[in-house]
Enzyme design. Sequence first.
Site, PDB file in Angstrom:
ATOM      1  N   TYR A 184      16.100   1.265 -14.527  1.00 31.35           N
ATOM      2  CA  TYR A 184      14.760   0.657 -14.504  1.00 31.35           C
ATOM      3  C   TYR A 184      14.614  -0.379 -15.613  1.00 31.35           C
ATOM      4  O   TYR A 184      14.189  -1.521 -15.366  1.00 31.35           O
ATOM      5  CB  TYR A 184      13.688   1.738 -14.639  1.00 31.35           C
ATOM      6  CG  TYR A 184      12.315   1.194 -14.921  1.00 31.35           C
ATOM      7  CD1 TYR A 184      11.605   0.495 -13.946  1.00 31.35           C
ATOM      8  CD2 TYR A 184      11.723   1.359 -16.177  1.00 31.35           C
ATOM      9  CE1 TYR A 184      10.345  -0.013 -14.205  1.00 31.35           C
ATOM     10  CE2 TYR A 184      10.467   0.853 -16.441  1.00 31.35           C
ATOM     11  CZ  TYR A 184       9.773   0.172 -15.453  1.00 31.35           C
ATOM     12  OH  TYR A 184       8.532  -0.339 -15.722  1.00 31.35           O
ATOM     13  N   LEU A 225       0.816  -1.224   0.000  1.00 34.99           N
ATOM     14  CA  LEU A 225       0.000   0.000   0.000  1.00 34.99           C
ATOM     15  C   LEU A 225       0.847   1.270   0.000  1.00 34.99           C
ATOM     16  O   LEU A 225       0.399   2.325   0.464  1.00 34.99           O
ATOM     17  CB  LEU A 225      -0.983   0.010   1.185  1.00 34.99           C
ATOM     18  CG  LEU A 225      -1.964  -1.173   1.246  1.00 34.99           C
ATOM     19  CD1 LEU A 225      -2.907  -1.013   2.425  1.00 34.99           C
ATOM     20  CD2 LEU A 225      -2.749  -1.317  -0.049  1.00 34.99           C
ATOM     21  N   SER A 261       8.414  -4.196 -19.271  1.00 39.07           N
ATOM     22  CA  SER A 261       8.305  -2.818 -19.751  1.00 39.07           C
ATOM     23  C   SER A 261       8.937  -2.655 -21.128  1.00 39.07           C
ATOM     24  O   SER A 261       9.891  -3.367 -21.471  1.00 39.07           O
ATOM     25  CB  SER A 261       9.001  -1.872 -18.763  1.00 39.07           C
ATOM     26  OG  SER A 261       9.112  -0.569 -19.288  1.00 39.07           O
ATOM     27  N   ALA A 320       6.310  -3.382  -8.110  1.00 37.46           N
ATOM     28  CA  ALA A 320       7.558  -2.955  -8.744  1.00 37.46           C
ATOM     29  C   ALA A 320       7.866  -1.505  -8.417  1.00 37.46           C
ATOM     30  O   ALA A 320       6.993  -0.751  -7.966  1.00 37.46           O
ATOM     31  CB  ALA A 320       7.466  -3.123 -10.266  1.00 37.46           C
TER      32      ALA A 320
END
Length: 301
Positions: free
Chosen positions: A142, A33, A118, A76
């Site tokens: 990333y 969260l 991605s 992620a």
Amino acid sequence: MQKVLITGGAGFIGSHISEKLYKDYKVVILDNLSSGCRENLPQNAELKLYKLNIEKDDIENVFALEKPDYVIHLAAQTGVNYSVQNPYTDANINIMASIRLLEVCKKYNIKKFITASSAAVYGNPQYIPIDENHPTVPMSQYGLSKLAMEKYIQLSGLPYIIFRFSNAFGPRQKSSKESGVVAIFNNAMKKNEPINIFGNGEQIRDFIYVADIADVCKRAIESDIKNEIINFSTNRGISINYLFSKMADLYNYTYRANYLPERAGDIKDSILANKKALELFGKIEFTSLQTGLNALKHDKN
């Protein structure tokens, strides 16, 4: 009913997948969260939410208790610029936590492991549209961490589907310096605040509506497809300037964009070929950009 465990299931993409699945599957969500929230999840749905961090908390206990059939891994670190400035944290979240999850999935004989990679794994394209055979030369930490995650999945021995999504947009996407450009524009235009565009705005992106992603993830569970890396995109590119113009008209936005220098790690143009996805999944009805933007404008989150 079969059971699906979703990491990051209370986040932007994860909550839409949870919403898509809960009527036909038992859905278990692991989410710390940090960016997701309970309010994203469908109300009155029989979902189980465990507030856990897959990097360090006891996730095996959840697997032992819930015995999921499938895992959809979405948790992620997603910020390109953040990864450049914080490579250790980026690698710890995207690589090490994924390895930890994979080991538990192997122990509990997961039927299929589905994850979001991605377009950043490709780097600057040598040709457009980019297909799955395009060289992977990431320009950012990333992109590199996502590519490393892919390799660990391929070596895990688990049946898998790795989706390389193009630029996702839609309701519940939070606006921050690290979020998608559509969410940033949406937030600023609703508040009638100035907008920055990095570079000249002519960079091309391929925008995919989040509900379409949720739909293909459900189809991935239900199909016999396995051990595949699949682009998922519209195979259509638009410039950031065009996006700005379309959204400005929709919101009656009056400011002009403020153009700033390009950022390190940003890719100039990105359009993903979706031929393989269409061949594997058959006909896919993609949500139009205009329909998606209209839904986003009326999102109350």
